[in-house]
Write a protein that holds these residues in place. Sequence first.
Motif: not given
Length: 813
Positions: A162-166, A179-187, A207-211
Amino acid sequence: MPTLSLDSSQLRTTIDPDSLGFTDTSELLQQPLSWIGQERAEVAVRFGLGMTQPDYHLFVLGEVGSGRSSLLQQALIAAAADRSTPHDLCYLYNFIAPEKPLALHLPAGQGRLLRQSLLQLAKSLPVEIAQCLNGQDFKIKSDRIEKKCRTEATKMYAKLDKIAVSLHFTIHRENEQIIFTMLDAAGEILTEENLLKLPRNRRIEIERAEQQLHEAIIHYFEAFNEIDKEKSTALAALQRRTVQPLLSLAVKKIQDGLQKQSRNNSRLKTYFEQITADILDNLHLFEAGTNDEEKRQSALSQIFSRYQINLVVDNADVRGAPVIVEDNPSSYALFGSIDYQFESGKLKTDFMHIRAGSLLKAHGGFLMLYLSDLLTDSELWLKLRRFLRSKRLQIEEPGSTLTSNAPVALEPEAVEVNVKIILIGAREEYYDLQEIDPEFMRRFRVKVDFAESFLASAKTYHASAIFVAHACDIAKLPHFSAAAVARLLEESHREVEDQKRQSAIFARTEMLVLESAALCTARRGRTVAVADIDAALRARTHRHNYPDLSVQEFIIDGEISIAVQGEKVGQINALTQIDLGDYRFGTPVRVSARTFAGEDGVLNIAREVDMTGPIHDKGVLILQNYLAALFAHIAPLALSASIVFEQEYTSIEGDSASCAEFYVLLSSLTELPLNQSIAVTGALNQHGEVLPIGGINDKIEGYFTLCEKIGLTGEQGVLIPHANRQHLMLDNKIIAAVEKGLFAIYTMQHVTQGLELLTGLPAGVLDSGRTVGYPSETVLGDAQRMLVAFRRACQLMHHPRTEHRRLPSRSEK
């Protein structure tokens, strides 16, 4: 007083077979053996074995073959039967300090029972524990714990997701990583290329979100590990709760199989508690299915090796106290040892390799040792002395050379040892040890003195016959007739050269029993007869008497000069005994003397060349003083004389030739010839009294045999001390010769009594009347005249000493 001639009845004691009270020794088998003639030793042994206070060990004196070992073992076994059986001794694994194994004492037989129970435990417990941990109940409870932990872990992962999705990330778990992956605005997945195209502010936000996500992942793993730890703890606790009743039941089963005294042993209780705790701490080794099954089994085997006991002293089969006879008292054999094994090029050991020695095995009982064996090793002697002082025994490592590669040195717990030591040695060893090591001897307060001979009686004859009966029964030999036993008893008297005493060295009797019985068996006789014993004695003599026959041949052939007929001045046949250790025999030796005027006194040629022993030298000095006393009324004597044992090339010892030396000196001085048919033996004191000597039978028989081979004339005989009459146990052929008048045995109490027999003239008695001196026409009168003439000759020469040269004395060399 003239010499006395003994009749045949005085030359030997004979035993009437009818007086023994049996036909043959088979009738005596039901009667027990006794301490024949060793009543003093028996009383001492019973006293020593009955003393329970420390330091009342027994020191046994006696000659080999006196029955000391067999009689003592018999007494020890009897005494041990009345004592309680001592405890078993075990060594246990020390869970706190493995290099210091612990000692455990258990009632006799309990050690073996406990060892068997623990061996069974090692076989059954791994299977039972594995079954318990694989049981349905355990699986349900363990699944419940794991399900709970999985549920919590799932919740935590959902929270992390949930934290990752937010934060616009997607996550998934691979092994121990997330393993985590960044999503763009379109998901959609934001690639690195698209990331670089984003404005700088946007990249900083990402970067802040990744931290933040990194921190959330770290918190997740910390919480997950805590849950996993709680799961492991819960599962371990579940395992312990599940296995604990099984272990308690197993331990209780072992304890219930032991006696109450063993169950209440505090050290054993502690040991079982430590076993239980050790198993519960290593339950993971009981879980099958791991990758390295071989390693798991090896570790499990090593764990269970701790749960064994090393039963070093097992008294399960002992009834009463132990009786140990240690024939090889090395340090290991007496004090125990620790064995080592080579593994991977290194020495290894553990508490199971501790070995008990005789001292530990004899705890509560008796240990018999031979002093001669102990004295061969000074270190062993010192170690035994320290043990007797402390009463504690420490099993030690072998030498440092052996254990230099050992990773761990063992130090087994020292134990108190209560043992009564019976030390057997020769009489001279006992007195030497008293002087050399008085501290050691204070530990042996009971002296057991085995006699070499004892007074004969009807009782000792009967006891000796019982000994023969048992010897025959043990060796499965034919029994002895009463006449044969009587012959054995007579031979026992001969061994000690005494008509009133028997030999206490029964090993010789036993040897004669075996040899006589063998001859009886060879002739297919039913019982051993006198002829068998006589044949055995002849055979034994034939095996050993080659030196004796050689000497006789030399004499007969004239290589050794001995005259057994006629008369000679200044020479006589003395009797001597040659002891070769395994055989003794008597033979005559010619003693000659020369006398002349001078002041040198009596010179012993053999002494001057160091061929005599101190006792012989003492006899010559006594002779010289007695000679001076005989003629004190004309002192000082102007006499030089020399005495020699002719053709004697070995050392001369003993004073039994001093009477012969006296006669040959007077013969040379008076020029009166001596009867060469009479051989002489006897020692004299400073008053001329003749003292008894040893080897009397061998000496007489040796001379008789020579005379018999040369030819008996009826004039031959021997002159012996009167005090030796009771020591005569002569061969029957000599007795027959005496009865026929072909040989004579003369005795004397004073040395002058033999002068008339040897010279045919009276000895002479000192006349204290108006004319002081010995009467003429006597031996001493003739000697007196010659001594007076010697003095006058010296005075006429005006020399205080003669020009006669002598060899230097020992003090001058």
